[in-house]
Design a protein around this motif. Sequence first.
Motif, PDB file in Angstrom:
ATOM      1  N   THR A   1       0.686  -1.189   0.009  1.00 17.08           N
ATOM      2  CA  THR A   1       0.289   0.114  -0.014  1.00 17.08           C
ATOM      3  C   THR A   1       0.673   1.247   0.004  1.00 17.08           C
ATOM      4  O   THR A   1       1.753   1.438   0.793  1.00 17.08           O
TER       5      THR A   1
ATOM      6  N   LEU B   1     -13.798 -12.798   5.712  1.00 17.54           N
ATOM      7  CA  LEU B   1     -12.632 -11.900   4.840  1.00 17.54           C
ATOM      8  C   LEU B   1     -12.990 -11.975   3.319  1.00 17.54           C
ATOM      9  O   LEU B   1     -12.768 -11.213   2.410  1.00 17.54           O
TER      10      LEU B   1
ATOM     11  N   VAL C   1     -15.369  -9.522   2.077  1.00 14.16           N
ATOM     12  CA  VAL C   1     -14.656  -8.358   2.277  1.00 14.16           C
ATOM     13  C   VAL C   1     -13.694  -7.878   1.284  1.00 14.16           C
ATOM     14  O   VAL C   1     -13.881  -6.715   0.708  1.00 14.16           O
ATOM     15  N   LEU C   2     -13.098  -8.801   1.118  1.00 15.15           N
ATOM     16  CA  LEU C   2     -11.853  -8.658   0.074  1.00 15.15           C
ATOM     17  C   LEU C   2     -12.475  -8.328  -1.476  1.00 15.15           C
ATOM     18  O   LEU C   2     -11.869  -7.820  -2.094  1.00 15.15           O
TER      19      LEU C   2
ATOM     20  N   ILE D   1     -10.852  -0.124   6.649  1.00 19.12           N
ATOM     21  CA  ILE D   1     -11.520  -1.061   7.458  1.00 19.12           C
ATOM     22  C   ILE D   1     -11.610  -0.925   8.879  1.00 19.12           C
ATOM     23  O   ILE D   1     -10.256  -1.031   9.240  1.00 19.12           O
TER      24      ILE D   1
ATOM     25  N   LEU E   1      -6.080  -9.893   6.740  1.00 26.08           N
ATOM     26  CA  LEU E   1      -6.624  -8.477   6.197  1.00 26.08           C
ATOM     27  C   LEU E   1      -5.459  -7.398   5.950  1.00 26.08           C
ATOM     28  O   LEU E   1      -5.431  -6.753   5.023  1.00 26.08           O
TER      29      LEU E   1
ATOM     30  N   PHE F   1      -5.562  -6.794   2.021  1.00 27.16           N
ATOM     31  CA  PHE F   1      -6.257  -5.377   1.615  1.00 27.16           C
ATOM     32  C   PHE F   1      -5.379  -4.268   1.423  1.00 27.16           C
ATOM     33  O   PHE F   1      -4.430  -4.012   1.978  1.00 27.16           O
ATOM     34  N   SER F   2      -5.804  -3.764   0.350  1.00 24.93           N
ATOM     35  CA  SER F   2      -4.866  -2.510  -0.154  1.00 24.93           C
ATOM     36  C   SER F   2      -5.276  -1.105   0.318  1.00 24.93           C
ATOM     37  O   SER F   2      -4.557  -0.102  -0.029  1.00 24.93           O
TER      38      SER F   2
ATOM     39  N   VAL G   1      -6.237  -0.232   7.282  1.00 32.40           N
ATOM     40  CA  VAL G   1      -6.946  -1.086   8.413  1.00 32.40           C
ATOM     41  C   VAL G   1      -6.722  -0.463   9.860  1.00 32.40           C
ATOM     42  O   VAL G   1      -5.461  -0.214  10.230  1.00 32.40           O
TER      43      VAL G   1
ATOM     44  N   ASN H   1       0.052  -0.170   6.432  1.00 28.66           N
ATOM     45  CA  ASN H   1      -1.388   0.472   6.178  1.00 28.66           C
ATOM     46  C   ASN H   1      -2.106   0.096   7.536  1.00 28.66           C
ATOM     47  O   ASN H   1      -3.230   0.352   7.442  1.00 28.66           O
TER      48      ASN H   1
END
Length: 343
Positions: free
Chosen positions: A2, A131, A134-135, A143, A164, A168-169, A172, A196
Amino acid sequence: MTKIENLVRQNIKNMCGYSSARHEYDGSAHIFLDANESPCGELNRYPAAQQDLLKRHISQIWQVAQNQVFVGNGSDEAIDLIFRIFCEPGLDRVLSFTPTYGMYSVCAQLNNVEMIEQPLNEAFDLDDSVLDDVLKTDGVKVIFVCSPNNPTGNLISPAHITRLLTAFSGLVVIDEAYIQFSEAASWVKLINKFPNVIVLQTLSKAWALAGARIGMAFAQPEIIALFNKAKMPYNVSLLNQNAAVKAIQNQIEMTQNVKLIQAERSQLCAVLQALPYVVEVYPSDANFILLKVDDADALYNFLCAAGIIIRNRNSQLANCVRITVGLPKENRALMQALNNFKN
Ligand SMILES: *Cc1c(COP(=O)(O)O)cnc(C)c1O
């Protein structure tokens, strides 16, 4: 990996943060005629805009660099700033796992950002199927993960938070308002590993300083610099900075208080389990207990009449109430009242 600058709103990138009078000067003057303060009185001077002394203490206790700490007027200020810095109103979306803390969606509405509410599984935890959903969701910038979670009290499994953080990009946010009541390790130690992540903590719970409104965000310096740019110049009062410095210097007292509350928590859990109208006592890693009963409204009203206020969560979770662990004598009064309740 990220890139934070790709997540920041354009207006925040473009803006030039407010530069206070005291900010532009960092020598050692002894006559201050720069900020239009009164020369009289005791609280006549503006507080340190960057809370340097408080941050120095925090960085020692939490074992992070000073530029990895943001101090806010409660962690609620940090939550609001996350929206203002990263979420384009009417465009970006955020996601939280429900049931959870109400301020994420309040701040989302305040900032006109869509909140996607993804239910936790039956154990109030994340799992791979949650997850996977979510993704796959488009347009999510941030998130929110609350661990230990409010109002359910349980820790969210670290393995799934790690997934996550890796997959996730966007950002969090791990809200650790109750982490001191848990035996689990804090995510603050991992802010260097996950660029991130933003970890939130507060002095409002275990540190017994809710009245002073002090919350912290821990993240890599690039993120903290954005918080500092977007925050109000004097967001934490001098009185509150001083109260916070004093409170966190007494870590032994905090630890003792937490031990007491943990011991009271297990005693209270045992009593609650035995009550005939209690359907379920959920395991707690926090300073409160979530409880499912036959009739939450009736229990709530009964306790109110006895002068004891608990949190009725019936609207969020059918027939559930949340009870904060109090002082031993308060808990005894509660247990006595609970024994008198028949429905
Ligand atoms: C109590 C609480 C906070 C603390 O908010 P402050 O503004 O620091 O008092 C943050 N997150 C959760 C989940 C909470 O329950």
